[in-house]
Scaffold this active site. Structure first.
Site, short mmCIF file in Angstrom:
data_model
loop_
_atom_site.label_atom_id
_atom_site.label_comp_id
_atom_site.label_asym_id
_atom_site.label_seq_id
_atom_site.Cartn_x
_atom_site.Cartn_y
_atom_site.Cartn_z
N ASP A 66 78.86 -27.68 -46.03
CA ASP A 66 77.81 -28.28 -45.57
C ASP A 66 77.40 -27.48 -44.38
OD1 ASP A 66 79.93 -28.73 -44.13
OD2 ASP A 66 80.13 -31.05 -44.23
N ASN A 135 84.28 -41.89 -39.27
CA ASN A 135 83.41 -43.16 -39.83
C ASN A 135 83.64 -42.91 -41.39
OD1 ASN A 135 81.89 -40.76 -40.74
ND2 ASN A 135 80.06 -41.63 -40.06
N HIS A 137 83.10 -40.32 -43.53
CA HIS A 137 82.27 -39.16 -44.37
C HIS A 137 83.25 -38.25 -44.87
CE1 HIS A 137 81.16 -36.77 -40.42
NE2 HIS A 137 81.96 -36.02 -41.07
N GLU A 142 77.74 -39.26 -45.82
CA GLU A 142 77.65 -40.26 -44.58
C GLU A 142 77.90 -41.90 -45.35
OE1 GLU A 142 78.49 -39.83 -41.60
OE2 GLU A 142 76.93 -39.03 -40.48
C1 GLP Z 1 82.53 -32.55 -39.80
C2 GLP Z 1 82.34 -31.90 -41.17
C3 GLP Z 1 83.51 -32.51 -41.99
C4 GLP Z 1 84.60 -32.72 -41.29
C5 GLP Z 1 84.70 -33.45 -40.00
C6 GLP Z 1 85.82 -33.70 -39.23
O1 GLP Z 1 81.66 -33.64 -39.61
N1 GLP Z 1 80.99 -32.07 -41.76
O2 GLP Z 1 83.69 -31.70 -43.18
O3 GLP Z 1 85.70 -33.20 -42.19
O4 GLP Z 1 83.65 -32.79 -39.24
O5 GLP Z 1 86.02 -32.81 -38.38
P1 GLP Z 1 87.35 -32.94 -37.24
O6 GLP Z 1 88.30 -32.25 -38.29
O7 GLP Z 1 86.76 -31.93 -36.16
O8 GLP Z 1 87.62 -34.20 -36.83
#
Ligand code: GLP
Length: 254
Positions: A66, A135, A137, A142
């Site tokens: 992404d 949440n 995702h 989302e």
């Molecule tokens: C972002 C990314 C996700 C990732 C999420 C969790 O939103 N788009 O792919 O899984 O962060 O990140 P963290 O590991 O910092 O909690």
């Protein structure tokens, strides 16, 4: 879906890195999908160590999951710059092997279509590594009344913006100055549910107490588009790698 618990976050990262090494051993030309976020930083550090001891990354194909729409190139929060910092600077992956979504595209929809084509031409993921938002995702799919199959533009929820718009994302890296976030993007481009579900193997990494609630819901709760990661309960080969803190609320499983 199978949950594998580790005593510490470092072991989660190490195990995930060893899975990549195993995949490279079996399929040197494998197609990988790789995540960003604070969670996989240990994983990338371990991959760097494996490369230092001889692991060859030169025949892989790598897709990011992404990217923010409209985030400036020099912003260290773009996922492209994250990958450069944490992964590409540490291993032998040439530019030709890397696939990413262009944050500064003037036509995000067309950019998503291009990416989806590249994914299809590559034959989908052999191994997809995911994190999870608090949440539920996955990538940037989302929660909502429906999910989207292909790579698409997603409106980010307030919770996600709050979690990602933080100068603390890389707070331990004092060399990194994260700009004030008045203009944090409201949208992102993300791979869709089809690419996630057609991955041969999925590894989802989650560490720390802040992920305990969502991991419990993902593993023990209903399958629902309101918690996209819950759909992974029906993926044919999905391992969830968690440390004790993230697994604290889970009732079922080992
Ligand atoms: C972002 C990314 C996700 C990732 C999420 C969790 O939103 N788009 O792919 O899984 O962060 O990140 P963290 O590991 O910092 O909690």
């Amino acid at each position: 879906m199978r949950l594998v618990r580790f005593s510490e976050a470092t072991h989660v990262g190490r195990h995930a890195a060893e899975s990549i090494a195993k995949t490279i051993g079996e399929r040197p030309r494998a197609v990988l999908g790789l995540p960003t976020g604070a969670t996989p930083e240990i994983f990338y550090a371990e991959l760097g160590k494996l490369h230092d001891s001889g692991l060859d990354f030169s025949r892989l194909t790598i897709f990011m999951l992404d990217e923010y729409v409209g985030m400036e190139k020099d912003n260290p929060l773009t996922f492209a710059s994250y990958m450069d910092r944490h992964f590409y600077s540490k291993v032998n992956v040439s530019r030709q092997q890397r696939h990413s979504l262009n944050a500064l595209t003037t036509n995000p929809q067309a950019e998503c279509k291009r990416y989806e084509r590249e994914l299809t031409e590559a034959g989908g993921f052999d191994l997809l590594v995911l994190g999870i938002g608090s949440n539920g995702h996955i990538a940037f799919n989302e929660p909502g009344p429906f999910l989207t199959l292909e790579t698409h533009v997603e409106k980010l929820s307030e919770e996600t913006i709050k979690a990602n718009d933080r100068g603390t994302v890389e707070k331990d890296n004092s060399s990194l100055s994260v700009p004030a976030a008045k203009t944090f993007p409201t949208h992102a481009m993300t791979i869709g549910i089809e690419a996630i579900f057609s991955a041969r193997t999925v590894l989802l990494l989650a560490t720390g107490a802040t992920k305990a609630e969502v991991i419990a819901k993902m593993v023990d709760g209903h399958i629902t588009t309101q918690l996209p990661a819950s759909l992974l309960q029906i993926h044919h080969d999905c391992l969830v790698l968690v440390d004790e803190a993230a697994a604290a609320g889970v009732r079922s499983g080992p």
